[in-house]
Design a protein around this motif. Sequence first.
Motif, PDB file in Angstrom:
ATOM      1  N   PHE A   2      54.142  67.465  90.666  1.00 23.04           N
ATOM      2  CA  PHE A   2      55.113  66.925  91.607  1.00 23.04           C
ATOM      3  C   PHE A   2      55.658  68.063  92.464  1.00 23.04           C
ATOM      4  O   PHE A   2      55.988  69.133  91.955  1.00 23.04           O
ATOM      5  N   GLN A   3      55.745  67.803  93.747  1.00 19.92           N
ATOM      6  CA  GLN A   3      56.286  68.784  94.680  1.00 19.92           C
ATOM      7  C   GLN A   3      57.663  68.329  95.149  1.00 19.92           C
ATOM      8  O   GLN A   3      57.821  67.199  95.615  1.00 19.92           O
ATOM      9  N   PHE A   4      58.659  69.191  94.993  1.00 17.57           N
ATOM     10  CA  PHE A   4      60.023  68.910  95.434  1.00 17.57           C
ATOM     11  C   PHE A   4      60.395  69.893  96.531  1.00 17.57           C
ATOM     12  O   PHE A   4      60.116  71.086  96.427  1.00 17.57           O
ATOM     13  N   ILE A   5      61.031  69.390  97.587  1.00 19.31           N
ATOM     14  CA  ILE A   5      61.503  70.237  98.674  1.00 19.31           C
ATOM     15  C   ILE A   5      63.007  70.423  98.517  1.00 19.31           C
ATOM     16  O   ILE A   5      63.756  69.459  98.378  1.00 19.31           O
ATOM     17  N   SER A   6      63.438  71.672  98.524  1.00 18.96           N
ATOM     18  CA  SER A   6      64.852  71.976  98.330  1.00 18.96           C
ATOM     19  C   SER A   6      65.362  72.864  99.455  1.00 18.96           C
ATOM     20  O   SER A   6      64.620  73.696  99.957  1.00 18.96           O
ATOM     21  N   PRO A   7      66.648  72.705  99.900  1.00 16.80           N
ATOM     22  CA  PRO A   7      67.640  71.802  99.335  1.00 16.80           C
ATOM     23  C   PRO A   7      67.393  70.349  99.732  1.00 16.80           C
ATOM     24  O   PRO A   7      66.738  70.119 100.731  1.00 16.80           O
ATOM     25  N   PRO A   8      67.973  69.408  98.924  1.00 22.13           N
ATOM     26  CA  PRO A   8      68.781  69.614  97.720  1.00 22.13           C
ATOM     27  C   PRO A   8      67.910  69.777  96.491  1.00 22.13           C
ATOM     28  O   PRO A   8      66.733  69.405  96.503  1.00 22.13           O
ATOM     29  N   LEU A   9      68.506  70.312  95.444  1.00 21.73           N
ATOM     30  CA  LEU A   9      67.817  70.409  94.167  1.00 21.73           C
ATOM     31  C   LEU A   9      67.873  69.064  93.447  1.00 21.73           C
ATOM     32  O   LEU A   9      68.804  68.285  93.656  1.00 21.73           O
ATOM     33  N   THR A  89      66.337  62.985  92.906  1.00 23.84           N
ATOM     34  CA  THR A  89      66.587  63.892  94.017  1.00 23.84           C
ATOM     35  C   THR A  89      66.865  63.108  95.285  1.00 23.84           C
ATOM     36  O   THR A  89      66.289  62.022  95.485  1.00 23.84           O
ATOM     37  N   LEU A  90      67.760  63.633  96.120  1.00 30.10           N
ATOM     38  CA  LEU A  90      67.997  63.061  97.437  1.00 30.10           C
ATOM     39  C   LEU A  90      67.047  63.657  98.464  1.00 30.10           C
ATOM     40  O   LEU A  90      66.993  63.208  99.605  1.00 30.10           O
ATOM     41  N   GLY A  91      66.326  64.684  98.063  1.00 27.69           N
ATOM     42  CA  GLY A  91      65.357  65.316  98.949  1.00 27.69           C
ATOM     43  C   GLY A  91      63.992  64.667  98.836  1.00 27.69           C
ATOM     44  O   GLY A  91      63.781  63.724  98.075  1.00 27.69           O
ATOM     45  N   SER A  92      63.054  65.197  99.597  1.00 23.36           N
ATOM     46  CA  SER A  92      61.705  64.639  99.587  1.00 23.36           C
ATOM     47  C   SER A  92      60.924  65.144  98.378  1.00 23.36           C
ATOM     48  O   SER A  92      61.166  66.237  97.865  1.00 23.36           O
ATOM     49  N   TRP A  93      60.015  64.330  97.904  1.00 25.04           N
ATOM     50  CA  TRP A  93      59.130  64.710  96.818  1.00 25.04           C
ATOM     51  C   TRP A  93      57.865  63.876  96.923  1.00 25.04           C
ATOM     52  O   TRP A  93      57.864  62.795  97.513  1.00 25.04           O
ATOM     53  N   HIS A  94      56.793  64.377  96.392  1.00 26.13           N
ATOM     54  CA  HIS A  94      55.578  63.576  96.269  1.00 26.13           C
ATOM     55  C   HIS A  94      54.643  64.231  95.264  1.00 26.13           C
ATOM     56  O   HIS A  94      54.832  65.383  94.878  1.00 26.13           O
ATOM     57  N   GLU A  95      53.673  63.472  94.849  1.00 29.45           N
ATOM     58  CA  GLU A  95      52.681  63.978  93.914  1.00 29.45           C
ATOM     59  C   GLU A  95      51.573  64.631  94.711  1.00 29.45           C
ATOM     60  O   GLU A  95      51.135  64.112  95.732  1.00 29.45           O
ATOM     61  N   THR A  96      51.121  65.797  94.265  1.00 32.16           N
ATOM     62  CA  THR A  96      50.153  66.546  95.050  1.00 32.16           C
ATOM     63  C   THR A  96      49.285  67.398  94.137  1.00 32.16           C
ATOM     64  O   THR A  96      49.623  67.631  92.970  1.00 32.16           O
ATOM     65  N   ASP A  97      48.167  67.864  94.658  1.00 28.39           N
ATOM     66  CA  ASP A  97      47.339  68.815  93.924  1.00 28.39           C
ATOM     67  C   ASP A  97      47.212  70.122  94.696  1.00 28.39           C
ATOM     68  O   ASP A  97      46.371  70.951  94.413  1.00 28.39           O
ATOM     69  N   ARG A  98      48.067  70.297  95.691  1.00 31.63           N
ATOM     70  CA  ARG A  98      48.047  71.551  96.446  1.00 31.63           C
ATOM     71  C   ARG A  98      49.470  72.006  96.732  1.00 31.63           C
ATOM     72  O   ARG A  98      50.407  71.206  96.737  1.00 31.63           O
ATOM     73  N   ALA A  99      49.610  73.294  96.958  1.00 33.15           N
ATOM     74  CA  ALA A  99      50.907  73.859  97.290  1.00 33.15           C
ATOM     75  C   ALA A  99      51.146  73.760  98.788  1.00 33.15           C
ATOM     76  O   ALA A  99      50.235  73.936  99.594  1.00 33.15           O
ATOM     77  N   LEU A 100      52.378  73.479  99.167  1.00 35.68           N
ATOM     78  CA  LEU A 100      52.754  73.382 100.571  1.00 35.68           C
ATOM     79  C   LEU A 100      52.816  74.775 101.170  1.00 35.68           C
ATOM     80  O   LEU A 100      53.313  75.705 100.558  1.00 35.68           O
ATOM     81  N   THR A 101      52.294  74.940 102.379  1.00 36.74           N
ATOM     82  CA  THR A 101      52.358  76.240 103.033  1.00 36.74           C
ATOM     83  C   THR A 101      53.743  76.461 103.613  1.00 36.74           C
ATOM     84  O   THR A 101      54.436  75.521 103.995  1.00 36.74           O
ATOM     85  N   HIS A 102      54.129  77.713 103.728  1.00 38.06           N
ATOM     86  CA  HIS A 102      55.443  78.030 104.266  1.00 38.06           C
ATOM     87  C   HIS A 102      55.530  77.663 105.738  1.00 38.06           C
ATOM     88  O   HIS A 102      56.625  77.457 106.260  1.00 38.06           O
ATOM     89  N   ALA A 103      54.390  77.579 106.404  1.00 37.31           N
ATOM     90  CA  ALA A 103      54.422  77.177 107.810  1.00 37.31           C
ATOM     91  C   ALA A 103      54.913  75.745 107.964  1.00 37.31           C
ATOM     92  O   ALA A 103      55.400  75.354 109.023  1.00 37.31           O
ATOM     93  N   GLU A 104      54.811  74.962 106.898  1.00 40.60           N
ATOM     94  CA  GLU A 104      55.263  73.574 106.943  1.00 40.60           C
ATOM     95  C   GLU A 104      56.741  73.430 106.593  1.00 40.60           C
ATOM     96  O   GLU A 104      57.294  72.343 106.683  1.00 40.60           O
ATOM     97  N   LEU A 105      57.369  74.520 106.165  1.00 36.82           N
ATOM     98  CA  LEU A 105      58.783  74.492 105.803  1.00 36.82           C
ATOM     99  C   LEU A 105      59.588  75.165 106.903  1.00 36.82           C
ATOM    100  O   LEU A 105      59.549  76.381 107.060  1.00 36.82           O
ATOM    101  N   PHE A 117      62.502  75.471 100.516  1.00 33.54           N
ATOM    102  CA  PHE A 117      61.381  75.942  99.727  1.00 33.54           C
ATOM    103  C   PHE A 117      60.822  74.790  98.904  1.00 33.54           C
ATOM    104  O   PHE A 117      61.516  73.809  98.606  1.00 33.54           O
ATOM    105  N   ALA A 118      59.572  74.915  98.564  1.00 32.31           N
ATOM    106  CA  ALA A 118      58.908  73.914  97.736  1.00 32.31           C
ATOM    107  C   ALA A 118      58.725  74.482  96.329  1.00 32.31           C
ATOM    108  O   ALA A 118      58.414  75.657  96.169  1.00 32.31           O
ATOM    109  N   TYR A 119      58.976  73.661  95.335  1.00 30.39           N
ATOM    110  CA  TYR A 119      58.623  74.085  93.988  1.00 30.39           C
ATOM    111  C   TYR A 119      57.960  72.915  93.276  1.00 30.39           C
ATOM    112  O   TYR A 119      58.054  71.761  93.693  1.00 30.39           O
ATOM    113  N   TYR A 120      57.279  73.239  92.205  1.00 25.57           N
ATOM    114  CA  TYR A 120      56.348  72.296  91.610  1.00 25.57           C
ATOM    115  C   TYR A 120      56.608  72.121  90.119  1.00 25.57           C
ATOM    116  O   TYR A 120      56.881  73.082  89.408  1.00 25.57           O
ATOM    117  N   LEU A 121      56.544  70.860  89.690  1.00 29.57           N
ATOM    118  CA  LEU A 121      56.660  70.540  88.279  1.00 29.57           C
ATOM    119  C   LEU A 121      55.411  69.784  87.855  1.00 29.57           C
ATOM    120  O   LEU A 121      55.029  68.802  88.508  1.00 29.57           O
TER     121      LEU A 121
END
Length: 285
Positions: A2-9, A89-105, A117-121
């Motif tokens: 799972f990919q979570f975009i923060s903020p918010p946590l 989370t009130l932020g965006s999240w989705h299931e993924t098999d790849r890491a988000l690039t910083h250019a997308e943040l 920032f994106a972090y993954y669980l």
Amino acid sequence: MFQFISPPLPHFIYCGEDTYPAGGRHSDRSGIGVFDLLLVTRGCLYLAEESAALEIPAGSFALLRPDRAHRSTAPCREETHFYWAHFQTLGSWHETDRALTHAELRPDDELHEIHRFAYYLPRSGKLASPEAAYAWLRRLLSLQADTSSSSQWRQQLVFQELLLRLQEDTTMPERDSYLTIAEEAAAFLRRNYRDAFTYKSMSETLHFHANYVSLCMKRAFGYTPLQYLTRYRVEQAKRLLIDTNEPVGRIAEETGFGSFPYFVRCFARQVGTTPKSFRMRFRQG
């Protein structure tokens, strides 16, 4: 994963623990609206989320989505104890098999860059340090008994530590190893942004050929090392233009630009205005 975009946590809601006897089953549920984190300390849980089977033995965990049905697929074969925690989370999240690039943040604020920032669980996995994870859950349980605002604040801090441990206990897929090199290169550039940049010094520090580092950064961030460095320098200059009374020329020196005209050109290309105009925009009124 799972990919979570923060903020918010992600926000901790509630946790608990259960013990099932041999023959016991986890309850079937559907669309409960919260993420369900399960950490088994002994025994084994046999579940499925929609059609995906999950077997969670002792020392392992699983993370169930808030929008899907999950059910028991088999009774416990022995006494099974586990901790559970609900969060959302009130932020965006989705299931993924790849890491988000910083250019997308992208930063959310023009003045003071809010670093998203994106972090993954992972969906499930084996805990490298199970006792440490269990200790965080026990701490959460003890804090729930206290309804004060300070206790609620501490619950969120403890929960973030738990999530961080889950992330550190697992590894990214091997194909994403280029991200590690790109992150190391970016960290090197951020640490040394005030100094003159050479590809040779970066290559010697990272122990990779400069061309390969450039390819990794281009793939991860969408920028070459020099482009990334220039953008970072401009962001530091924006902060100094607003927060200090330093002359613009001095700020150009402090942020690593070799000449004042070059600084002005880079700043205008990235921000759309000159450093002086940018400063005056936030100094008026």
